[in-house]
Design a protein around this motif. Sequence first.
Motif, short mmCIF file in Angstrom:
data_model
loop_
_atom_site.label_atom_id
_atom_site.label_comp_id
_atom_site.label_asym_id
_atom_site.label_seq_id
_atom_site.Cartn_x
_atom_site.Cartn_y
_atom_site.Cartn_z
N GLN A 1 -5.09 46.40 5.80
CA GLN A 1 -5.88 45.66 6.66
C GLN A 1 -5.46 44.22 6.86
OE1 GLN A 1 -9.19 46.34 7.91
NE2 GLN A 1 -8.13 48.45 8.14
N MET B 1 -5.31 40.54 7.46
CA MET B 1 -6.34 39.42 7.50
C MET B 1 -5.67 38.49 8.32
SD MET B 1 -8.59 37.49 5.11
CE MET B 1 -9.49 39.07 4.47
N ASN C 1 -12.39 39.59 11.41
CA ASN C 1 -12.57 40.99 10.69
C ASN C 1 -12.30 42.20 11.46
OD1 ASN C 1 -12.82 39.42 8.49
ND2 ASN C 1 -14.80 39.73 8.15
N GLN D 1 -4.51 40.36 2.76
CA GLN D 1 -5.53 41.29 3.15
C GLN D 1 -6.82 40.92 2.41
OE1 GLN D 1 -3.76 45.47 3.54
NE2 GLN D 1 -2.93 44.73 1.55
N PRO D 2 -7.98 41.46 2.70
CA PRO D 2 -9.26 41.30 1.88
C PRO D 2 -9.04 41.41 0.55
CG PRO D 2 -9.43 42.48 3.89
CD PRO D 2 -8.17 42.46 3.73
N ASP E 1 -2.21 41.13 -1.68
CA ASP E 1 -1.32 40.43 -0.79
C ASP E 1 0.20 40.70 -0.75
OD1 ASP E 1 -3.67 39.21 -0.04
OD2 ASP E 1 -3.47 37.66 -1.10
N TRP F 1 -7.19 32.38 -0.26
CA TRP F 1 -7.31 32.41 1.26
C TRP F 1 -8.17 31.42 1.99
CZ3 TRP F 1 -4.44 33.25 5.18
CH2 TRP F 1 -5.07 33.67 6.50
#
Length: 203
Positions: free
Chosen positions: A25, A27, A107, A155-156, A161, A195
Motif C-alpha cells: 500500500q 502512500m 488513500n 506505507q500506512p 516503510d 510522514w
Amino acid sequence: AFACNTNTGSDRLVGSYVAPNGITQLMGTEMILFATFSGTGVPSWWQMKNAGTCRQTALTMSLIPDPAWTVCTDYWQGQALGGIGAYTIGYPTLSSVRISLAAAVPNAAMGPLTAGTEYFDFSLLISHAKTVGTGACAGCTTPACLLLQSIKLVQPAGLGDYFVTNPVSPNSHVVTWQSGAPISCVGTPARNGTWGSVKSLYR
C-alpha cells in the motif's frame, strides 16, 4: 553540460527506483538529494527556492512523466501531490545543498508495487533563467555533482516503510554538471522521519 549562454530552456533530472518486495500500500515517497559544488560555497546560480535567493523560481518538481518515457512504470497516474519541501543551502558543507522532496497519493489511490519493476518517482526542472544579461546570477559554469541519496517508500502505519539507497548500477544515482573538474558528491546518512512531518510542509 550547458554553455551558459542563454536564459531560455531548461535541464531535467529524473528520479526512479526499482521496487523491493513487500510494498502493498504505497502512500507516498520522500526523497533526499545533494548538490556539491567546486569551490568554497554555493554559486548564486544554484541558490534557488528560498526567499531572496538569486534564482528563487528556477527549480520546480513534477510528478507527471513525459508520455515518451517508456522505461519506467508510472505509479502516480496523475493522482499524486507533492513538491520541494526544503532547499538547504550550505549543508552538510558550505559548498553543498540538501534538497528534500515529497509526494503522496490519496488513500483511495494507494496500491501495491511489483517487486523488480522500475517506477518513475519525480522529475526536477532546472530553468536557465537569469544566466546572462541584466540581473544574471553568477556560477552557471561552476562544476557540480548531484546525488540522489535516498527514496523512502512510505506505507500506512503498521505496514512498514522502505529506504531505497543503493543504485542499480555504479553511479546511476549521480549526475555531473559542467564536469570539467572532479567533484566528490556529498551525502549524509538517511534520517528517519514521520510522514506527518512531511505532509505538514504542504499544508
